[in-house]
Design a protein around this motif. Structure first.
Motif, PDB file in Angstrom:
ATOM      1  N   ASN A  72       0.821  -1.214   0.000  1.00 54.39           N
ATOM      2  CA  ASN A  72       0.000   0.000   0.000  1.00 54.39           C
ATOM      3  C   ASN A  72       0.855   1.265   0.000  1.00 54.39           C
ATOM      4  O   ASN A  72       0.496   2.276   0.598  1.00 54.39           O
ATOM      5  CB  ASN A  72      -0.934   0.009   1.221  1.00 54.39           C
ATOM      6  CG  ASN A  72      -0.164  -0.056   2.526  1.00 54.39           C
ATOM      7  OD1 ASN A  72       1.004  -0.442   2.543  1.00 54.39           O
ATOM      8  ND2 ASN A  72      -0.807   0.324   3.624  1.00 54.39           N
TER       9      ASN A  72
ATOM     10  N   ASP B 158       1.962   0.128   9.243  1.00 51.90           N
ATOM     11  CA  ASP B 158       0.734   0.117  10.052  1.00 51.90           C
ATOM     12  C   ASP B 158       0.589   1.397  10.878  1.00 51.90           C
ATOM     13  O   ASP B 158       0.377   1.365  12.099  1.00 51.90           O
ATOM     14  CB  ASP B 158       0.709  -1.096  10.996  1.00 51.90           C
ATOM     15  CG  ASP B 158       0.749  -2.413  10.248  1.00 51.90           C
ATOM     16  OD1 ASP B 158       0.355  -2.423   9.071  1.00 51.90           O
ATOM     17  OD2 ASP B 158       1.188  -3.421  10.831  1.00 51.90           O
TER      18      ASP B 158
ATOM     19  N   ASN C 267      -3.201   3.330   7.819  1.00 52.28           N
ATOM     20  CA  ASN C 267      -2.706   2.555   6.665  1.00 52.28           C
ATOM     21  C   ASN C 267      -2.373   1.119   7.068  1.00 52.28           C
ATOM     22  O   ASN C 267      -1.599   0.445   6.392  1.00 52.28           O
ATOM     23  CB  ASN C 267      -1.533   3.246   5.965  1.00 52.28           C
ATOM     24  CG  ASN C 267      -0.265   3.281   6.797  1.00 52.28           C
ATOM     25  OD1 ASN C 267      -0.079   2.470   7.702  1.00 52.28           O
ATOM     26  ND2 ASN C 267       0.630   4.205   6.481  1.00 52.28           N
ATOM     27  N   ASP C 268      -2.972   0.681   8.170  1.00 56.66           N
ATOM     28  CA  ASP C 268      -2.832  -0.714   8.607  1.00 56.66           C
ATOM     29  C   ASP C 268      -3.761  -1.566   7.750  1.00 56.66           C
ATOM     30  O   ASP C 268      -4.847  -1.970   8.182  1.00 56.66           O
ATOM     31  CB  ASP C 268      -3.188  -0.804  10.099  1.00 56.66           C
ATOM     32  CG  ASP C 268      -3.065  -2.221  10.645  1.00 56.66           C
ATOM     33  OD1 ASP C 268      -2.558  -3.100   9.920  1.00 56.66           O
ATOM     34  OD2 ASP C 268      -3.485  -2.437  11.798  1.00 56.66           O
ATOM     35  N   HIS C 269      -3.326  -1.848   6.535  1.00 62.21           N
ATOM     36  CA  HIS C 269      -4.219  -2.441   5.527  1.00 62.21           C
ATOM     37  C   HIS C 269      -4.690  -3.842   5.891  1.00 62.21           C
ATOM     38  O   HIS C 269      -5.742  -4.289   5.440  1.00 62.21           O
ATOM     39  CB  HIS C 269      -3.528  -2.458   4.161  1.00 62.21           C
ATOM     40  CG  HIS C 269      -2.347  -3.383   4.104  1.00 62.21           C
ATOM     41  ND1 HIS C 269      -2.431  -4.653   3.614  1.00 62.21           N
ATOM     42  CD2 HIS C 269      -1.066  -3.217   4.502  1.00 62.21           C
ATOM     43  CE1 HIS C 269      -1.253  -5.237   3.697  1.00 62.21           C
ATOM     44  NE2 HIS C 269      -0.405  -4.386   4.243  1.00 62.21           N
ATOM     45  N   ASP C 270      -3.894  -4.545   6.698  1.00 62.37           N
ATOM     46  CA  ASP C 270      -4.288  -5.920   7.044  1.00 62.37           C
ATOM     47  C   ASP C 270      -4.728  -6.037   8.504  1.00 62.37           C
ATOM     48  O   ASP C 270      -4.766  -7.129   9.059  1.00 62.37           O
ATOM     49  CB  ASP C 270      -3.151  -6.889   6.750  1.00 62.37           C
ATOM     50  CG  ASP C 270      -1.863  -6.505   7.473  1.00 62.37           C
ATOM     51  OD1 ASP C 270      -1.874  -5.484   8.203  1.00 62.37           O
ATOM     52  OD2 ASP C 270      -0.862  -7.207   7.313  1.00 62.37           O
ATOM     53  N   ASN C 271      -5.021  -4.911   9.105  1.00 65.29           N
ATOM     54  CA  ASN C 271      -5.559  -4.863  10.459  1.00 65.29           C
ATOM     55  C   ASN C 271      -4.652  -5.547  11.493  1.00 65.29           C
ATOM     56  O   ASN C 271      -5.112  -6.284  12.367  1.00 65.29           O
ATOM     57  CB  ASN C 271      -6.960  -5.489  10.497  1.00 65.29           C
ATOM     58  CG  ASN C 271      -7.739  -5.079  11.745  1.00 65.29           C
ATOM     59  OD1 ASN C 271      -7.424  -4.052  12.372  1.00 65.29           O
ATOM     60  ND2 ASN C 271      -8.740  -5.863  12.113  1.00 65.29           N
TER      61      ASN C 271
ATOM     62  N   ALA D 284      -9.113  -2.344   9.478  1.00 65.87           N
ATOM     63  CA  ALA D 284      -8.222  -2.217   8.328  1.00 65.87           C
ATOM     64  C   ALA D 284      -8.338  -0.822   7.738  1.00 65.87           C
ATOM     65  O   ALA D 284      -9.435  -0.293   7.582  1.00 65.87           O
ATOM     66  CB  ALA D 284      -8.578  -3.267   7.277  1.00 65.87           C
TER      67      ALA D 284
ATOM     68  N   LYS E 264      -7.422   2.187   4.773  1.00 65.17           N
ATOM     69  CA  LYS E 264      -7.205   2.317   3.332  1.00 65.17           C
ATOM     70  C   LYS E 264      -6.236   3.435   2.976  1.00 65.17           C
ATOM     71  O   LYS E 264      -5.962   3.675   1.802  1.00 65.17           O
ATOM     72  CB  LYS E 264      -8.543   2.543   2.624  1.00 65.17           C
ATOM     73  CG  LYS E 264      -9.475   1.331   2.710  1.00 65.17           C
ATOM     74  CD  LYS E 264     -10.737   1.561   1.915  1.00 65.17           C
ATOM     75  CE  LYS E 264     -11.630   0.312   1.975  1.00 65.17           C
ATOM     76  NZ  LYS E 264     -12.897   0.498   1.251  1.00 65.17           N
TER      77      LYS E 264
ATOM     78  N   LEU F 187      -2.611   5.298   2.566  1.00 69.34           N
ATOM     79  CA  LEU F 187      -1.390   4.756   1.968  1.00 69.34           C
ATOM     80  C   LEU F 187      -0.173   4.980   2.869  1.00 69.34           C
ATOM     81  O   LEU F 187      -0.079   5.983   3.575  1.00 69.34           O
ATOM     82  CB  LEU F 187      -1.134   5.404   0.610  1.00 69.34           C
ATOM     83  CG  LEU F 187      -2.206   5.156  -0.464  1.00 69.34           C
ATOM     84  CD1 LEU F 187      -1.855   5.903  -1.743  1.00 69.34           C
ATOM     85  CD2 LEU F 187      -2.369   3.665  -0.737  1.00 69.34           C
TER      86      LEU F 187
END
Lengths: 557, 221
Positions: free
Chosen positions: B51, B141, B162-166, B172, B174, B176
């Motif tokens: 990301n 994250d 930006n912790d895209h995978d939680n 989570a 979105k 960047l």
């Protein structure tokens, strides 16, 4: 291991050429024999403290770090990829701030000793660490002027040593390191890490030597251009981060603010370091030597302290602090800045070493090496230019090799890895096949990668038809303007996700673990010594102002 | 006795007026962030994140109502790592944003947070963070939260994530990830009230540690 220039009698150069991948090196032999030993039920005994404790008993190399500044830290971080191979049960640094960082970072990242890797003993005295700890090897990442001191101390204590480059700011000290290695029989690897980089090794072994895609390399250029931001002196620490005069003077620095400034900015001084040629140039000049398997026969150079004079730096540093004082709204910071101003006002030193260098080398190679029909006689020339600047980061750092059949740009920066075929060279298409091609062609990436103006990317993107016409040679402004070279890439299978230093550290630690010899190291001490001779001669050439010859015996210990 | 309606109006109307000014973003002005000098040294480490923001266009402007200033300066900073490996927590809000060695604080590896106490609830418009920006790297994250609860158990608002995978379990995000530079990163808060600001991170692409050079919180009291 005697070195003689090409064409000299009784050359024994072949003895030191351990860089060819396909050959059966001692390291390969040890790996194979080690596997065979396990299968046969034989017990491989440890010669030192190898793996006496920790989760990987019997496998992990125990390494102490001497000097935990930027480079020591970078080497520790690069070893995060080698957790099954090495641990760092001890760290040493004369500066408490570095020592706290080293102990804390190693323990926190579980790279230390003990069952879970969280033990890292800290020592202000490197000698005490060597005496007290059960180690297999040490990393020496100190300022240049004490590389020899701690490397020799380590080897005489029975430890293998990985010493940062430049081996020393003194050819004599570097020679002492080689002699100590020969006397003790311990390993001594020098930190010219490009020699272990898979991309560089592919270029040397496959592209240049085996396939001879560049043909006779007639010219080499390299540069390391560093910005002013990365070249101005570092701050003078205060309070708990300041060293006492007693400590500073014990380790060779002046006392007071001047001494602390020297300590933090040792690279500026002739007494402590080899200047930008040591810090930056040594990497790339080493690659000149390594790729050709030769050492230069002559040099001339220009450069000097043109920019970072004492007057300029004093004015710069004091004005920056004053500017920050005027700007800050923080009472705490203002008090710190007032104290800092009193310190920086005392420092009037500029760069003792040149802050810019432009050097020309002449190499000689054997015709047989290239298989070329060009030139005359058995001995051919390769001319090289090296540039290091500290006032501009234009195009950053890379090495470029220009041969009769092609030109290649390579760098630790992954965006600089192109190879271009001359129009009259044999086609390369067949070399791009298979899982591990020699070269690659990826047209989709041309716009991104080909930045060296061999192909005019911006024109192509704006007007493809016009560009095609230009490439075909139909719109030349001069009848003798050459056609653009055919763009290829150094193949992507040579890329790696580790740090730039990791492969070189792996080579060292595996050789320690496998009880290998100097011949198993990708940059053994003698090679580091010869690069030291090459680099330090630049300082002589700068002082002399004329062309200097290298005598073959200069490359001997 | 004064008319209670008038007294109440006298109290309420200024607040309403203030709120109207706050929400009319067309009148907001650039707070004028003072960026430190760029400083890139050392052997660079490639930052590979799914990301990663590759735009390479730094955002330089944070707009807020007239009078907004950095409320975090010299405020108390606490952390999940109360004894930093390098530096002190108070350096995170001391106004020194320089990339030099003596200007940053290093927290332990993995998931860590730092928290700024503004001492009282304030109107917040933006947060600016400078992680370590001497080498090119991206922090992983990164989440920015605001709340009036010092323990961040209730009334928590994520203003950047930006912790895209939680990884943190905060939901989570979105937003960047970005390569650190002297321009830091601006997080828009909009116009929200809170006393505490908490920033989370989970190491960076160069090493597993967490670093802060400076945090600024723009708002009005």
């Amino acid at each position: 291991m005697n070195y003689k220039h090409i064409g000299q009698e009784n050359s024994k150069k072949g003895e030191t050429n351990t860089n060819s991948e396909p050959s059966l090196t001692r390291r390969n032999f040890l790996r194979n024999s080690s596997t065979a030993s396990v299968g046969a039920g034989l017990i491989v005994t440890s010669k030192t403290a190898l793996g006496q404790e920790g989760p990987d008993k019997g496998n992990k190399v125990r390494c102490g770090i001497i000097g935990y500044g930027d480079e020591g830290k970078a080497l520790r971080e690069s070893s995060m990829f080698l957790k099954d191979l090495v641990c760092f049960p001890a760290v040493s640094d004369i500066w408490p701030r570095n020592l706290r960082a080293g102990k804390g970072q190693i323990a926190a990242s579980k790279q230390g000793g003990g069952e879970d890797g969280s033990i890292c003993n800290d020592y202000a005295e490197p000698e005490e660490m060597i005496k007290k700890e059960k180690l297999d090897c040490i990393i020496v990442a100190t300022p240049d002027f004490v590389h020899h001191k701690y490397s020799i101390m380590g080897m005489e204590a029975g430890l293998d040593v990985y010493s940062e480059k430049l081996m020393s700011n003194s050819v004599d000290f570097a020679r002492q390191m080689v002699k100590s290695q020969q006397k003790t029989g311990k390993l001594l690897q020098i930190g010219h890490q490009r020699r272990s980089n898979p991309r560089y090794r592919h270029v040397k072994n496959e592209i240049i030597e085996k396939r001879k895609l560049l043909g006779w390399i007639t010219h080499m250029t390299a540069q390391w251009n560093r910005s002013r931001g990365g070249s101005v002196p570092r701050e003078i620490p205060q309070g708990k981060d300041a060293l006492t005069d007693e400590i500073l003077q014990k380790y060779g620095y002046n006392g007071g603010a001047k001494g602390m400034f020297e300590f933090r900015n040792w690279r500026m001084y002739k007494k402590f370091g080899g200047g930008i040629i040591s810090d930056l140039g040594a990497h790339q000049i080493d690659i000149f030597n390594w790729l050709l398997d030769e050492y230069p026969v002559s040099i001339f150079a220009q450069g000097g302290t043109d920019y970072y004079t004492g007057e300029f730096l004093n004015d710069l540093l004091t004005s920056e602090v004053k500017e920050a004082m005027a700007k800050t709204k923080s009472k705490k910071r203002k008090a710190k800045l007032e104290a800092e101003l009193k310190l920086v006002e005392q420092v009037m030193d500029g760069y003792e070493h040149a802050d810019n260098v432009m050097a020309f080398f002449e190499y000689q190679t054997k015709r047989d090496k290239w298989g070329t029909k060009g030139g005359a006689g058995d001995t051919l020339k390769t001319r090289a230019y090296y540039q290091v600047l500290t006032t501009s980061s234009s195009q950053k750092f890379y090495e470029k090799f220009m041969g009769e059949y092609g030109t290649m740009s390579i760098s630790e920066l992954t965006e600089y890895n192109q190879i271009y075929r001359e129009a009259h060279a044999e086609p390369w298409e067949e070399l791009a096949n298979g899982e591990t091609p020699v070269v690659e062609k990826n047209l989709a990436k041309e716009e991104i990668y080909h930045k060296f103006w061999e192909q005019p990317a911006p024109w192509r993107s704006i007007d493809k038809a016009k560009n095609d016409k230009w490439l075909s040679g139909k719109s030349l402004t001069d009848a003798r303007v050459s056609k653009g070279l055919d763009p290829w890439e150094i193949p992507s299978h040579t890329q790696f996700d580790e740090r730039p230093h990791t492969p070189h550290l792996r080579n060292f630690f595996e050789t320690v673990r496998d009880r290998g010899s100097q011949d198993d190291l990708n940059c053994p001490a003698i090679e580091g010594f010869r690069t030291t001779v090459t680099c330090m001669k630049i300082h002589d050439a700068l002082a002399n102002g004329g062309k200097l010859e290298f005598k073959p015996e200069e490359f001997e210990v | 006795m004064k008319n209670p309606f008038i007294v109440a109006s006298a109290l309420i109307i200024p607040i309403l007026v203030a709120t109207a000014q706050d929400t009319d973003k067309s009148k907001w002005k650039d707070v004028g962030i003072d960026f430190p000098k760029p400083m890139f040294v050392g052997t660079p480490v490639a930052a590979k994140l799914p990301n990663l923001d590759k735009s390479k266009k730094p955002r330089l402007v944070l707009k807020a109502p007239e009078g907004a200033e950095n409320l975090a300066l010299d405020m108390e900073v606490t952390s999940s790592d109360p004894e930093p490996i390098i530096g002190d927590l108070e350096m995170i809000c001391d106004g020194d944003k320089d990339g030099a060695d003596g200007s940053y604080t290093e927290l332990g590896p993995g998931k860590q947070w730092v928290q700024v106490d503004l001492e009282e609830e304030a109107n917040l418009y933006g947060i600016v963070v400078w992680h370590f920006h001497k080498n090119a790297r991206a922090y992983i994250d990164v989440i920015a939260q605001i709340s009036n609860d010092p323990e961040f158990k209730t009334g928590v608002t994520n203003v950047f994530n930006n912790d895209h995978d939680n990884s943190f379990g905060k939901g989570a995000g979105k937003d960047l990830a970005w390569i650190e530079t002297n321009h830091g990163r601006i997080f828009d808060v909009g116009s929200k009230k809170a006393r505490y600001i908490r920033l989370l991170s989970n190491g960076n692409t160069a090493n597993e540690m967490n670093h802060y050079v400076e945090i600024e919180v723009y708002g009005t009291r």
